[in-house]
Enzyme design. Structure first.
Site, PDB file in Angstrom:
ATOM      1  N   ASN A 103      31.341  49.520  32.772  1.00  0.00           N
ATOM      2  CA  ASN A 103      32.680  49.697  32.213  1.00  0.00           C
ATOM      3  C   ASN A 103      32.837  48.665  31.104  1.00  0.00           C
ATOM      4  O   ASN A 103      33.028  47.484  31.378  1.00  0.00           O
ATOM      5  CB  ASN A 103      33.716  49.482  33.327  1.00  0.00           C
ATOM      6  N   TRP A 104      32.720  49.134  29.882  1.00  0.00           N
ATOM      7  CA  TRP A 104      32.748  48.194  28.747  1.00  0.00           C
ATOM      8  C   TRP A 104      34.161  47.706  28.443  1.00  0.00           C
ATOM      9  O   TRP A 104      34.339  46.788  27.647  1.00  0.00           O
ATOM     10  CB  TRP A 104      32.145  48.852  27.491  1.00  0.00           C
ATOM     11  N   LYS A 105      35.155  48.353  29.012  1.00  0.00           N
ATOM     12  CA  LYS A 105      36.565  48.007  28.763  1.00  0.00           C
ATOM     13  C   LYS A 105      36.836  48.005  27.251  1.00  0.00           C
ATOM     14  O   LYS A 105      36.228  48.785  26.525  1.00  0.00           O
ATOM     15  CB  LYS A 105      36.928  46.671  29.423  1.00  0.00           C
TER      16      LYS A 105
ATOM     17  N   HIS B  68      41.332  52.794  37.611  1.00  0.00           N
ATOM     18  CA  HIS B  68      40.895  51.390  37.531  1.00  0.00           C
ATOM     19  C   HIS B  68      42.114  50.491  37.739  1.00  0.00           C
ATOM     20  O   HIS B  68      43.220  50.812  37.288  1.00  0.00           O
ATOM     21  CB  HIS B  68      40.241  51.116  36.170  1.00  0.00           C
TER      22      HIS B  68
ATOM     23  N   GLU C 176      43.070  47.895  36.320  1.00  0.00           N
ATOM     24  CA  GLU C 176      43.756  47.482  35.087  1.00  0.00           C
ATOM     25  C   GLU C 176      44.702  48.581  34.601  1.00  0.00           C
ATOM     26  O   GLU C 176      45.756  48.306  34.037  1.00  0.00           O
ATOM     27  CB  GLU C 176      42.720  47.101  34.018  1.00  0.00           C
TER      28      GLU C 176
ATOM     29  N   GLU D 205      36.755  48.220  44.193  1.00  0.00           N
ATOM     30  CA  GLU D 205      36.823  47.032  43.335  1.00  0.00           C
ATOM     31  C   GLU D 205      37.974  46.146  43.784  1.00  0.00           C
ATOM     32  O   GLU D 205      39.133  46.411  43.425  1.00  0.00           O
ATOM     33  CB  GLU D 205      37.060  47.448  41.881  1.00  0.00           C
TER      34      GLU D 205
ATOM     35  N   GLY E 170      36.361  40.276  37.054  1.00  0.00           N
ATOM     36  CA  GLY E 170      36.402  39.360  35.916  1.00  0.00           C
ATOM     37  C   GLY E 170      36.701  37.920  36.297  1.00  0.00           C
ATOM     38  O   GLY E 170      36.973  37.086  35.439  1.00  0.00           O
TER      39      GLY E 170
ATOM     40  N   SER F 238      32.685  41.302  39.508  1.00  0.00           N
ATOM     41  CA  SER F 238      31.756  40.192  39.231  1.00  0.00           C
ATOM     42  C   SER F 238      30.355  40.443  39.779  1.00  0.00           C
ATOM     43  O   SER F 238      29.678  39.517  40.238  1.00  0.00           O
ATOM     44  CB  SER F 238      32.320  38.864  39.742  1.00  0.00           C
TER      45      SER F 238
ATOM     46  N   GLY G 248      31.529  45.323  34.981  1.00  0.00           N
ATOM     47  CA  GLY G 248      32.318  45.009  33.789  1.00  0.00           C
ATOM     48  C   GLY G 248      31.547  44.076  32.876  1.00  0.00           C
ATOM     49  O   GLY G 248      30.686  44.498  32.098  1.00  0.00           O
TER      50      GLY G 248
HETATM   51  C1  PEP Z   1      35.471  46.227  36.407  1.00  0.00           C
HETATM   52  O1  PEP Z   1      36.493  45.939  35.839  1.00  0.00           O
HETATM   53  O2  PEP Z   1      35.227  47.433  36.651  1.00  0.00           O
HETATM   54  C2  PEP Z   1      34.571  45.156  36.822  1.00  0.00           C
HETATM   55  C3  PEP Z   1      33.836  45.333  37.864  1.00  0.00           C
HETATM   56  O3  PEP Z   1      34.571  44.003  36.067  1.00  0.00           O
HETATM   57  P1  PEP Z   1      33.659  42.671  36.269  1.00  0.00           P
HETATM   58  O4  PEP Z   1      32.280  43.128  36.614  1.00  0.00           O
HETATM   59  O5  PEP Z   1      33.727  41.980  34.957  1.00  0.00           O
HETATM   60  O6  PEP Z   1      34.290  41.900  37.384  1.00  0.00           O
END
Ligand code: PEP
Length: 253
Positions: free
Chosen positions: A9-11, A96, A98, A168, A174, A213, A234
């Site tokens: 997920n490049w966001k 998601h 976010e 998640e 993050g 993470s 992410g």
């Molecule tokens: C995400 O937002 O889907 C995610 C897993 O982010 P990160 O790996 O940066 O925690």
């Protein structure tokens, strides 16, 4: 045997040319990882055309990070599932944290988005997970159950068979804090149990990804767990080498 999936997920990161370069770099070294691992990249909308072109002919799939709840019309700024499918997307991330947190996405919205995804042949990667307060109050099972029941329980068996779930925990996204492999397994197994209650043995085929993470160093421990079928990544998805290294984290059979 459930699918093994590593989805990035490049966001809202990278400019279009950088995204294409990232996709090219992933493609270039993809053969260093078992072909049994399914890689999916989910760039921003603006990059999709270029990334799909860069990955054409490879086995790396492309997904979007969101889609509209409506099919078409006067919805300024929205991107429909039909548009994504026409470009060549196969997946779409929905729910998601976010999107739930910053854009007020509710189960009602997500039911409509899921319907749009399926109507256009896209496979949803449906995200669930509790926040820190909910975890500390011991409410994580209840929160995840509600997120599943209010959306996933509305699917037909055929739609369910095309669905990927991502657990998640919001407190791990993050933040550098990862759920322990035991915490992940506990809730993944719980998710599979509630999926089984509704869909029976089909739930044994559903990939349930861990996100939060996840990186090359912790992927092996997480992916060794029985109900962890891969990761939604992410930060570590923005470096080709790290993204691919995560794919090496599955146990060798
Ligand atoms: C995400 O937002 O889907 C995610 C897993 O982010 P990160 O790996 O940066 O925690």
């Amino acid at each position: 045997m459930r699918k093994k999936i590593v989805a990035g997920n490049w966001k809202m990161n990278t400019l279009p040319a950088e995204g294409v370069e990232l996709a090219e770099n992933i493609r270039a070294d993809r053969n260093q990882v078992c072909s049994c691992v399914n890689f999916i990249v989910c760039p921003p909308f603006t990059h999709l055309g270029g990334v799909i072109e860069a990955l054409r002919g490879s086995d790396i799939e492309v997904g979007a990070q969101n889609c509209a709840a409506e099919d078409k019309g006067a919805y300024t700024g929205e991107v429909s599932a039909a548009m994504l499918a026409a470009l060549g997307c196969r997946y779409v991330i929905l729910g998601h944290s976010e999107r739930r947190q910053y854009y007020g996405e509710t189960s009602a919205t997500l039911n409509k988005k899921m319907a749009q995804a399926f109507a256009n042949g896209l496979q949803p990667i449906y995200c669930v997970g509790e926040n820190l307060e909910e975890r500390e109050a011991g409410r994580h099972f209840e929160v995840v159950k509600t997120q599943i029941e209010e959306v996933i329980y509305n699917l037909t068996p055929a739609q369910f068979a095309r669905t990927v779930i991502a657990y998640e925990p919001v407190w791990a996204i993050g933040t550098g804090k990862t759920a322990t492999a035991e915490q992940a397994q506990e809730i993944h197994a719980y998710i599979r149990t509630i999926l089984r209650e509704k869909f029976g043995a089909a739930a044994d085929e559903t990939p349930i990804l861990y996100g939060g993470s996840c990186k090359p160093s912790n992927a092996p421990e997480l992916f060794a767990k029985e109900d962890v079928d891969g990761g939604l990544i992410g930060g570590a998805a923005l470096k080709a080498a790290d993204f691919l290294a995560i794919g090496k984290g599955f146990p060798q059979k």
